[in-house]
Design an enzyme around this catalytic site. Structure first.
Site, mmCIF file in Angstrom:
data_model
loop_
_atom_site.group_PDB
_atom_site.id
_atom_site.type_symbol
_atom_site.label_atom_id
_atom_site.label_comp_id
_atom_site.label_asym_id
_atom_site.label_seq_id
_atom_site.Cartn_x
_atom_site.Cartn_y
_atom_site.Cartn_z
ATOM 1 C CG HIS A 1 38.199 72.978 109.810
ATOM 2 N ND1 HIS A 1 36.970 72.760 109.225
ATOM 3 C CD2 HIS A 1 38.529 74.261 109.507
ATOM 4 C CE1 HIS A 1 36.580 73.868 108.581
ATOM 5 N NE2 HIS A 1 37.502 74.793 108.742
ATOM 6 C CG LEU A 2 38.209 69.635 116.551
ATOM 7 C CD1 LEU A 2 37.292 69.327 117.734
ATOM 8 C CD2 LEU A 2 39.644 69.826 117.030
ATOM 9 N NE ARG A 3 40.937 68.853 108.391
ATOM 10 C CZ ARG A 3 40.369 69.867 107.763
ATOM 11 N NH1 ARG A 3 39.062 69.955 107.670
ATOM 12 N NH2 ARG A 3 41.109 70.808 107.205
ATOM 13 C CG ASN B 1 34.857 70.963 106.904
ATOM 14 O OD1 ASN B 1 35.030 70.974 108.112
ATOM 15 N ND2 ASN B 1 35.750 71.427 106.048
ATOM 16 C CG ASP C 1 39.775 78.456 108.589
ATOM 17 O OD1 ASP C 1 39.345 77.296 108.757
ATOM 18 O OD2 ASP C 1 39.781 79.020 107.480
HETATM 19 ZN ZN LIG Z 1 35.880 78.774 105.516
#
Ligand SMILES: [Zn+2]
Length: 430
Positions: A57-59, A89, A306
């Site tokens: 997740h790099l945001r 996301n 993750d």
């Molecule tokens: Zn997940």
């Protein structure tokens, strides 16, 4: 472009050799004179194919206070990675060609790691309407992996359609396996500890039911399914059954496990420190043992971090309000080495952290052992070096590591991305 000669690195579990790198490509492995090239002394170091993370997740866009494509890329390079799959996301959600191209372009500008955007399966991660999977696949980002991670594609009809759709371009659906109706209000793993603490639990069956359903769907439509962050012994049992069932037939299933599910248990929740809040939650010792065995056996194909950076205000607060997730990129290799090097060997580490994830994500330039003609995407590791995790010293913009203060084994000394060093002497080169 500078040419490099890496002197005397041990190639995985084999002998030592010199590696000659020219124009981003490995041109020679053996005894290399290296005239005119920059020489890197790799005495005592192990050469691995650059690591590949299926789940980062790099945001960016949206939460640049927690991480950016650049800061996350730097963290990845320091962790030995040359490619990361950036989850969808973000805000806005990466559910259109425009957003995945933006993330892909930011990755190219940072130039520290190959950033491969993951496209959302459904519009806005809403779980109701299929996103523009074909447009994302055709975009400059060439998306091949799709996931609503953070949420489960829980509607079986939608999941079936997504699996059918991505077959056209050999795509894969990466599922966050969590039946939402079984985990509403959950705060931690459902078990002895949650009962003692009086916290609403996330039962293992919520993961297992979705994995079983999706395996059957993938077989039915003959598509590729990837199961994100498997966390339960029951999930492992279903995957073992699934791999036997699908072998040689239509459809395929692969799976990943995180370093934290290989190393931490739900008893840590007893101190109510939200750094241990993660989704899926930390499970029991028996689950950890089953996950480790499954990774060694190959029932679980890959380790994926993750990596989930969170700003201080979202993490250092009351347990119930804290966001789930932990940093992972800068510690993953050390955790895997510490837990499983004896069983996996360096070849097994390369398979689970580089070759298998590169195959799953369809990254042709990554996951290759150092050999003439291959892109020079490599990492050099000092297997004996020990280091203490200092959250303030991490390259990530966030600090939510569960390993703060812990002494870990194995340090990345250098990382090369297409022949250019992104890490040298254990420090970010850029
Ligand atoms: Zn997940």
């Amino acid at each position: 472009m500078t040419d490099y000669v890496i002197k005397g690195a041990r190639i995985l579990d084999g002998d030592t050799a010199d590696l000659s790198i020219q124009d981003g490509v490995v041109v020679e492995v053996g005894r290399v004179a290296g005239h005119g090239a920059e020489v890197i002394d790799a005495d005592g170091l192990v050469a691995l194919p650059g690591l590949v993370d299926l789940h980062t997740h790099l945001r960016e866009p949206g939460r640049e206070d927690a991480e950016t494509v650049e800061s996350g890329s730097r963290a990845a390079a320091l962790g030995g990675y040359t490619a990361v799959c950036a989850m969808a996301n973000t805000s806005p959600v990466a559910d259109t060609a425009g957003v995945v191209e933006q993330v892909w372009r930011l990755g190219r500008e940072a130039g520290l790691v190959d950033v491969r955007p993951v496209g959302a399966v459904t519009v806005g991660l809403g779980g109701e309407h299929l996103a523009e999977l074909g447009a994302m696949a055709d975009s400059a980002a060439r998306v091949r992996m799709f996931s609503d991670d953070g949420f489960c594609v829980s509607d079986p009809r939608l999941m079936r359609r997504a699996l059918e759709y991505v077959k056209a371009f050999d795509g894969v659906i990466a599922q966050h396996a969590e039946e939402p109706r079984l985990t509403a209000t959950s705060q931690m793993h459902e078990g002895v500890t949650s009962a003692r603490l009086g916290m609403p639990g996330w039962p293992a069956v919520a993961e297992e039911a979705i994995i079983a359903r999706d395996v059957l769907l993938a077989e039915h439509v003959g598509a590729r399914l990837h199961v994100c962050h498997v966390s339960t012994a029951g999930g492992v049992e279903i995957l073992r059954w699934a791999k036997r069932r699908l072998a040689g037939g239509p459809g395929a299933v692969t799976a990943e496990v995180t370093p934290h599910h290989l190393s931490l248990t739900d008893e840590l929740v007893e101190g109510y420190d939200p750094v241990y809040k993660v989704n899926p939650p930390l499970r029991t010792e028996a689950d950890v043992a089953a996950l480790r065995a499954a990774l060694v056996e190959g029932v679980i194909d890959a380790v994926a971090t993750d990596h989930a950076p969170h700003a201080v205000q979202d993490k250092e607060c009351e347990w119930a309000y804290a966001r789930p997730g932990m940093l992972g990129l800068e510690t993953a290799l050390s955790i895997v080495i510490g837990a499983l090097l004896d069983e996996l060997g360096w070849d097994g580490v390369a398979e689970r952290m580089s070759r298998a994830p590169a195959r799953i994500a369809g990254l042709a330039d990554h996951g290759h052992d150092p050999a003439p003609g291959r892109p020079a995407n490599l990492t050099l590791v000092d297997p004996d070096a020990e280091w203490t995790v200092d959250p303030a010293a991490l390259a990530s913009r966030s600090r939510n590591t569960p390993y703060a203060g812990m002494r870990l084994r194995g340090r990345v000394v250098a990382t090369f991305l297409y022949g250019r060093p992104t890490v040298l002497d254990g420090k970010a080169a850029r």
